[in-house]
Structure formats: C-alpha cells, structure tokens
Design a protein around this motif. Sequence first.
Motif, PDB file in Angstrom:
ATOM      1  N   ALA A 179     -32.226  35.593  48.552  1.00 30.31           N
ATOM      2  CA  ALA A 179     -31.605  36.513  49.505  1.00 30.31           C
ATOM      3  C   ALA A 179     -30.130  36.180  49.690  1.00 30.31           C
ATOM      4  CB  ALA A 179     -32.331  36.453  50.849  1.00 30.31           C
ATOM      5  N   ILE A 180     -29.822  34.890  49.803  1.00 33.69           N
ATOM      6  CA  ILE A 180     -28.421  34.476  49.981  1.00 33.69           C
ATOM      7  C   ILE A 180     -27.607  34.803  48.739  1.00 33.69           C
ATOM      8  CG2 ILE A 180     -26.915  32.460  50.247  1.00 33.69           C
ATOM      9  CD1 ILE A 180     -29.142  31.235  52.009  1.00 33.69           C
ATOM     10  N   MET A 181     -28.150  34.496  47.573  1.00 33.90           N
ATOM     11  CA  MET A 181     -27.398  34.704  46.327  1.00 33.90           C
ATOM     12  C   MET A 181     -27.188  36.192  46.027  1.00 33.90           C
ATOM     13  SD  MET A 181     -26.642  31.692  45.466  1.00 33.90           S
ATOM     14  CE  MET A 181     -25.885  32.080  43.894  1.00 33.90           C
ATOM     15  N   ASN A 182     -28.117  37.042  46.462  1.00 34.58           N
ATOM     16  CA  ASN A 182     -28.039  38.468  46.140  1.00 34.58           C
ATOM     17  C   ASN A 182     -27.441  39.313  47.260  1.00 34.58           C
ATOM     18  OD1 ASN A 182     -29.254  38.163  43.580  1.00 34.58           O
ATOM     19  ND2 ASN A 182     -31.282  38.095  44.518  1.00 34.58           N
ATOM     20  N   SER A 183     -26.957  38.675  48.323  1.00 34.19           N
ATOM     21  CA  SER A 183     -26.388  39.410  49.454  1.00 34.19           C
ATOM     22  C   SER A 183     -24.942  39.815  49.181  1.00 34.19           C
ATOM     23  CB  SER A 183     -26.437  38.550  50.718  1.00 34.19           C
ATOM     24  OG  SER A 183     -27.744  38.424  51.198  1.00 34.19           O
ATOM     25  N   ASP A 184     -24.518  40.845  49.902  1.00 38.62           N
ATOM     26  CA  ASP A 184     -23.102  41.225  49.926  1.00 38.62           C
ATOM     27  C   ASP A 184     -22.375  40.496  51.048  1.00 38.62           C
ATOM     28  OD1 ASP A 184     -23.128  43.375  47.838  1.00 38.62           O
ATOM     29  OD2 ASP A 184     -24.605  44.217  49.217  1.00 38.62           O
ATOM     30  N   MET A 185     -23.122  40.141  52.091  1.00 41.05           N
ATOM     31  CA  MET A 185     -22.530  39.396  53.202  1.00 41.05           C
ATOM     32  C   MET A 185     -23.595  38.487  53.823  1.00 41.05           C
ATOM     33  SD  MET A 185     -20.758  40.719  56.763  1.00 41.05           S
ATOM     34  CE  MET A 185     -19.206  41.155  55.974  1.00 41.05           C
ATOM     35  N   ILE A 186     -23.156  37.263  54.190  1.00 42.20           N
ATOM     36  CA  ILE A 186     -23.976  36.342  54.964  1.00 42.20           C
ATOM     37  C   ILE A 186     -23.361  36.269  56.355  1.00 42.20           C
ATOM     38  CG2 ILE A 186     -24.971  34.037  55.093  1.00 42.20           C
ATOM     39  CD1 ILE A 186     -25.615  35.510  52.474  1.00 42.20           C
ATOM     40  N   VAL A 187     -24.187  36.407  57.383  1.00 40.81           N
ATOM     41  CA  VAL A 187     -23.711  36.333  58.765  1.00 40.81           C
ATOM     42  C   VAL A 187     -24.320  35.104  59.418  1.00 40.81           C
ATOM     43  CG1 VAL A 187     -23.644  37.472  61.020  1.00 40.81           C
ATOM     44  CG2 VAL A 187     -23.464  38.831  58.930  1.00 40.81           C
ATOM     45  N   LEU A 188     -23.470  34.251  59.969  1.00 41.13           N
ATOM     46  CA  LEU A 188     -23.906  33.057  60.686  1.00 41.13           C
ATOM     47  C   LEU A 188     -23.703  33.278  62.179  1.00 41.13           C
ATOM     48  CD1 LEU A 188     -22.222  30.299  58.465  1.00 41.13           C
ATOM     49  CD2 LEU A 188     -24.443  31.420  58.140  1.00 41.13           C
ATOM     50  N   ALA A 215     -21.248  36.340  47.957  1.00 40.92           N
ATOM     51  CA  ALA A 215     -21.186  37.098  49.207  1.00 40.92           C
ATOM     52  C   ALA A 215     -20.127  36.514  50.134  1.00 40.92           C
ATOM     53  CB  ALA A 215     -22.537  37.077  49.908  1.00 40.92           C
ATOM     54  N   ASP A 216     -19.489  37.368  50.924  1.00 45.87           N
ATOM     55  CA  ASP A 216     -18.629  36.884  51.999  1.00 45.87           C
ATOM     56  C   ASP A 216     -19.493  36.233  53.066  1.00 45.87           C
ATOM     57  OD1 ASP A 216     -16.220  37.592  50.968  1.00 45.87           O
ATOM     58  OD2 ASP A 216     -15.728  39.101  52.474  1.00 45.87           O
ATOM     59  N   VAL A 217     -19.037  35.102  53.590  1.00 46.95           N
ATOM     60  CA  VAL A 217     -19.736  34.420  54.672  1.00 46.95           C
ATOM     61  C   VAL A 217     -18.954  34.666  55.962  1.00 46.95           C
ATOM     62  CG1 VAL A 217     -20.594  32.238  55.570  1.00 46.95           C
ATOM     63  CG2 VAL A 217     -20.637  32.672  53.103  1.00 46.95           C
ATOM     64  N   THR A 218     -19.603  35.308  56.927  1.00 45.63           N
ATOM     65  CA  THR A 218     -18.961  35.707  58.177  1.00 45.63           C
ATOM     66  C   THR A 218     -19.587  34.940  59.335  1.00 45.63           C
ATOM     67  OG1 THR A 218     -18.513  37.934  57.342  1.00 45.63           O
ATOM     68  CG2 THR A 218     -18.485  37.644  59.734  1.00 45.63           C
ATOM     69  N   TYR A 219     -18.741  34.311  60.133  1.00 47.31           N
ATOM     70  CA  TYR A 219     -19.216  33.590  61.310  1.00 47.31           C
ATOM     71  C   TYR A 219     -18.840  34.371  62.567  1.00 47.31           C
ATOM     72  CZ  TYR A 219     -19.397  30.074  65.032  1.00 47.31           C
ATOM     73  OH  TYR A 219     -19.659  29.404  66.200  1.00 47.31           O
TER      74      TYR A 219
END
Length: 324
Positions: A179-188, A215-219
């Motif tokens: 899921a993490i590898m195939n995402s367009d964005m990760i939200v923390l 994916a972009d990682v957004t906090y």
Amino acid sequence: MKKPRITVIGGGTGIPVILRSLRHKDVDITAVVTVADDGGSSGNLRNIMKLTPPGDLRNVLVAMSDMPKLYERVFQYRFDQTDGALAGHPLGNLIIAGISEMQGSTYNAMQLLTKFFHVTGKIYPASETALTLHAVFQDGHEVAGESSISQYDGMIERVYVTNAYNEDVPKASRKVVDAIMNSDMIVLGPGSLYTSILPNLVIPEIRQALIETKADVTYICNIMTQYGETEHFSDADHVAVLNRHLGSDVIDNVLVNVKKVPREYMASNEFDEYLVQVEHDFEGLRREAKTIVSSNFLRLENGGAFHHGYLVAEELMHLVRKKS
C-alpha cells in the motif's frame, strides 16, 4: 481517470477526523493503524487474549464506514464503570476481539468488518501482533509501554518497538508495504507524535517503505503540544523528530494550522494532556520539508481544538492532484 491512492498512517483520535472527510472524496484510501496501545480497554483485552489492541482500529472503522448513526452509537457504547469485568469496555472493542478470535487474527477480523460495515477503503493494523513501545529519554532512562511513557519527567530522545509476546523482529501486516509503495500520497497524523504516529514508522519494513516509496509523504502537524511528549515543541521540532527516526529527509509536505486557539478556550479537565498551541518555526520547517502549507485548519468543539476534517481533506486532494 484513476483515483489517487492515499495511505493514512497513525492512531488515536487524530486520523479518524481526517478519514471521515477523506472518504467522501474520489480517492482510494488505506488506513494503517497503530497496535502499540497498552492502556484502558484495549490494554486489558490485549493482555487477556494476546491480540492486537482493538481501540484505534474501532475508531478508524467507524470513521470510514457508512453505518447509520444508531449502529455507530451501539458500536461505540462504553459499559458503565459499575459493570464489573465489562467496566469501561466499548462494545466495539469486544466485537473486534471476538471476531479476531473467531477469524484467527485481528487482521482477518478487520477485513470481515470492513465488508460488514460497508467501509470505504481498506484498514490494516500496522502489525499483526501487538507491539510494545519503548521510549529512550535524553537522560538515558528507558520506559516500556505506551501508557507509561508520558508519566516519566523527561524529554524523549527516540522510540522503538518490540513484539509484545515473542522475540521476533516486528513486521508489518500483509499488504501494508505494498500500500505504501503503490500510493500517490502517504499521510502521517494528526495525532500523538511519539505514541500514535511513530510506533508505526519504526517498524523496520514500514520505515524502509517510506524511504523508498515515490509517493509524497505529508505530515499534518498537531495543533497543541502534549504533556509528556512534545512540551515546548515547535512545528519544525515535530517534523525533525519524524525525519530523525526515519533516518532520511522523508517528509515532503507539512500542513500547519495558523488559526489561533482562543486563550483559555481549552477545557483543561477534559483535555488535560494538551498544553499550549504549537509555535511556528517556518525557517526550521523549510529545512525539514519541501512544501509548507499554512492555513486555517482549526475546528473548535466542546472545549477542544481539533483539525477541521473537511479543510484538511480539501488540501490533501489539492496536493495529490498537483503531483499527478
């Protein structure tokens, strides 16, 4: 057009606020939920049944479901403190625990319940076994157990997790890394930095996936500092802690609330773990992340300061569409 794929990682009361609004967007959502809670009802069931704690999973399930309000009230009903062995247990926790036993794991239970409650998206526990959170403080002292960490008077240097019931290296649940590898964005987040967000990120497979994903990682930065965790923290301090634990400058975007919480607004009796509003350090933020989004993300309700789910979801959609 293909739906954007967004994976939200966290726990506590923070991420359900975001998921409740995000599920109404044209997006493919996955929620990865912490399993290090060892207090309250979740802690009791975890110790008795040796299962992953159900409380955070329960709140995410409700947030992502289209269940009628009556069903939600039933699922979230908490037994009275006079009810003996049942005292303090939400009915939903008992249901998740029972189905986990029936299905052989909490992971399997959540897959069944997402279908039963018509959940929009996928819900995975971060690990398929309960984890113990360890905090190492700047003075060298170490505390084990999420519910005990805030009770020690000191500044946290780092946290790590171990399996609660064996010596194996903690592993991510099946499908979480994909899921993490195939995402367009990760939200923390949002949520407690050390006890809701980081317990997921320090699982080695999840940490590595966050470093490697495209994916972009957004906090989503917390609005208030938290007693025993982030006292005197600026927004840049929060992001620096995340990057330090991940071992790389992983955070791409940071959402920061700039709307002031009115002085003396917080109901200190109910929200006594939250101290003061997080201070801004935009120069520090620019060193820690590529894009800073500062706006009004504040919702005041019942004496507490929360993120406004709709406003945050709108900004997340703007960021993910801009990237694509």
